[in-house]
Structure formats: structure tokens, C-alpha cells
Design a protein around this motif. Structure first.
Motif, PDB file in Angstrom:
ATOM      1  N   THR A  44       0.825  -1.214   0.000  1.00  0.00           N
ATOM      2  CA  THR A  44       0.000   0.000   0.000  1.00  0.00           C
ATOM      3  C   THR A  44       0.855   1.259   0.000  1.00  0.00           C
ATOM      4  N   ALA A  45       1.916   1.263   0.822  1.00  0.00           N
ATOM      5  CA  ALA A  45       2.791   2.437   0.876  1.00  0.00           C
ATOM      6  C   ALA A  45       3.531   2.646  -0.446  1.00  0.00           C
ATOM      7  N   TYR A  70       3.424   1.450 -14.772  1.00  0.00           N
ATOM      8  CA  TYR A  70       2.114   0.802 -14.807  1.00  0.00           C
ATOM      9  C   TYR A  70       2.227  -0.678 -14.438  1.00  0.00           C
ATOM     10  N   VAL A  71       3.329  -1.300 -14.840  1.00  0.00           N
ATOM     11  CA  VAL A  71       3.552  -2.700 -14.462  1.00  0.00           C
ATOM     12  C   VAL A  71       3.739  -2.818 -12.949  1.00  0.00           C
ATOM     13  N   PHE A  76       1.721  -4.223  -7.438  1.00  0.00           N
ATOM     14  CA  PHE A  76       1.375  -3.843  -6.070  1.00  0.00           C
ATOM     15  C   PHE A  76      -0.098  -4.133  -5.776  1.00  0.00           C
ATOM     16  N   VAL A  77      -0.962  -3.823  -6.729  1.00  0.00           N
ATOM     17  CA  VAL A  77      -2.391  -4.089  -6.539  1.00  0.00           C
ATOM     18  C   VAL A  77      -2.642  -5.592  -6.410  1.00  0.00           C
ATOM     19  N   LEU A  78      -1.980  -6.371  -7.242  1.00  0.00           N
ATOM     20  CA  LEU A  78      -2.132  -7.829  -7.155  1.00  0.00           C
ATOM     21  C   LEU A  78      -1.613  -8.364  -5.822  1.00  0.00           C
ATOM     22  N   ALA A  79      -0.522  -7.822  -5.329  1.00  0.00           N
ATOM     23  CA  ALA A  79       0.001  -8.264  -4.033  1.00  0.00           C
ATOM     24  C   ALA A  79      -1.000  -7.988  -2.916  1.00  0.00           C
ATOM     25  N   ILE A  80      -1.646  -6.824  -2.968  1.00  0.00           N
ATOM     26  CA  ILE A  80      -2.650  -6.494  -1.950  1.00  0.00           C
ATOM     27  C   ILE A  80      -3.853  -7.432  -2.052  1.00  0.00           C
ATOM     28  N   VAL A  81      -4.326  -7.656  -3.277  1.00  0.00           N
ATOM     29  CA  VAL A  81      -5.495  -8.517  -3.468  1.00  0.00           C
ATOM     30  C   VAL A  81      -5.188  -9.953  -3.043  1.00  0.00           C
TER      31      VAL A  81
END
Length: 225
Positions: A44-45, A70-71, A76-81
Motif C-alpha cells: 500500500t505504501a 504501470y507494471v 502492487f495491486v495484485l500483491a494487496i489482493v
């Protein structure tokens, strides 16, 4: 006597093994929770920092490998999900393991002892995937910034920062002693004449002419004639 000593030693070993195993499982659970928190916090950070400040470090317009940010954001979004999904699969694995324990201890189903929960395997895979995605996202971000710093100039060097109003320079006093006037010119004072006249001029008095003398009377001798 020897059999009793062997049995007591075996019981002691089993007890120590059970205690050690319980302690290690608690430590493993604590490490897993800390790892999940770390993945969520760092992902998130890193995502927030790259979205907010990456454009101030390296301009995306004209940058080399401009698709890398963008990659990294997608990683990062995938890691959070993935980390959030691991919480749900872990809860499902616990519920399923409770059923297995009931079958083995209460129903005396020996086959349940060797049964492994499918959700437990999914939880392990998701945890490893979240950590992997986070590391790759950080590497991609660092690679993009490093390449553009090496090949080009940062945005901070190209921007001209103007803070506040410009300060005027001090006006120098001329060497000849002349005073430079600013603003409207000041009129010179009018000098007062030596014989000042106040108001309109006063006319002089006109003299009254004196009364003429009467003509002399004719003599008596002339009348007699």
C-alpha cells in the motif's frame, strides 16, 4: 524394570515433542501474521508513493521504458489482493480442519489424520505469491527510476521554481550628488516680492479743486456816464 524406564523415557520424549511442536506452531502462526501485515503495509505504501511522487522524480513523458510504472502498480495491486484473499482461505482452512479434528478424535476416523485441507494449500500459495509480487513490483519501480536517472535528468532539475514576488534591487545614489526624484515633481516655492500688495491696488485720493475768486464789481464812475 528396564521396560518401565523405557516407557517413562518414551512418555517424556512424547511430551517434550508435543510441547515443542505446539510452541513452533505458535511461532509459525505469528510469523505468518506478521508477513501478511508487512506485505499489505509495504504494498500500500509503495503504491501510494509511486502514484503521488513518482511523477515529481521522473517525468513519464519522454521517459525510457515508460510502461514500467504501470507494471509496478499492477504488481502492487495484485500483491494487496492476493494477501487479502489469503485471509479468507485461511479462515476456510481453519473451519475445515476443525471438522477433520472432530472426525479423528470424536468419531475415531483414522483416515482423517492423513487428510490435508485444500484451503490450507491455497493459503500457503497465496502467501508466497503476495510476497513474490511485492518484491517484483519494488524491483520494477527501482529499475525504472534508476534507468531514467542514469540516461536523463530528473524533473526537479528541469523545473524553474519561483517562490513569491521578485525583490527589486536597491537604487544607487548618483555620485554627483543629484537627488533622483521619484513620483510627482515637487514645485519650487514662489518668492515674495519686496513690496507685497494684498488684494486689489488702492487708488489714490483725487484732490478737490479750490473755489475760484468772484469777479470785481464795476466802478461807479462808469455808471454815471
Amino acid at each position: 524394570m528396564a521396560d518401565e524406564n523405557t516407557c517413562s523415557d518414551q512418555e517424556l520424549r512424547l511430551k517434550l515433542y508435543a510441547d515443542t511442536r505446539a510452541d513452533l506452531l505458535k511461532r509459525q502462526l505469528s510469523n505468518s501474521e506478521n508477513a501478511d501485515r508487512a506485505i499489505l503495509s509495504v504494498s500500500t505504501a509503495a503504491l501510494g508513493f509511486s502514484l503521488a511522487f513518482l511523477k515529481d522524480i521522473v517525468s513519464l513523458q519522454g521517459a525510457m521504458l515508460s510502461y514500467l510504472p504501470y507494471v509496478s502498480w499492477a504488481l502492487f495491486v495484485l500483491a494487496i489482493v492476493v494477501t487479502l484473499l489469503s485471509f479468507f482461505t485461511s479462515q476456510k482452512a481453519i473451519d475445515e480442519q476443525l471438522g477433520v479434528a472432530h472426525r479423528y478424535y470424536i468419531d475415531r476416523d483414522d483416515a482423517a489424520a492423513t487428510q490435508r485441507s485444500k484451503y490450507a494449500g491455497a493459503t500457503d500459495t497465496l502467501n508466497k505469491s503476495g510476497a513474490f509480487l511485492l518484491v517484483v513490483g519494488l524491483l520494477v519501480t527501482c529499475m525504472f527510476v534508476g534507468i531514467n536517472f542514469w540516461k536523463g535528468e530528473p524533473v526537479s532539475d528541469k523545473k524553474q521554481i519561483n517562490e513569491g514576488a521578485s525583490v527589486p534591487s536597491i537604487q544607487r545614489i548618483p555620485q554627483g550628488g543629484e537627488i533622483q526624484q521619484k513620483g510627482a515633481p515637487i514645485p519650487m516655492l514662489q518668492t515674495i516680492p519686496a513690496n507685497p500688495q494684498s488684494g486689489a491696488p488702492v487708488p489714490s485720493l483725487q484732490r478737490v479743486p479750490s473755489q475760484p475768486a468772484p469777479a470785481p464789481a464795476p466802478a461807479e464812475s462808469s455808471k454815471e456816464k
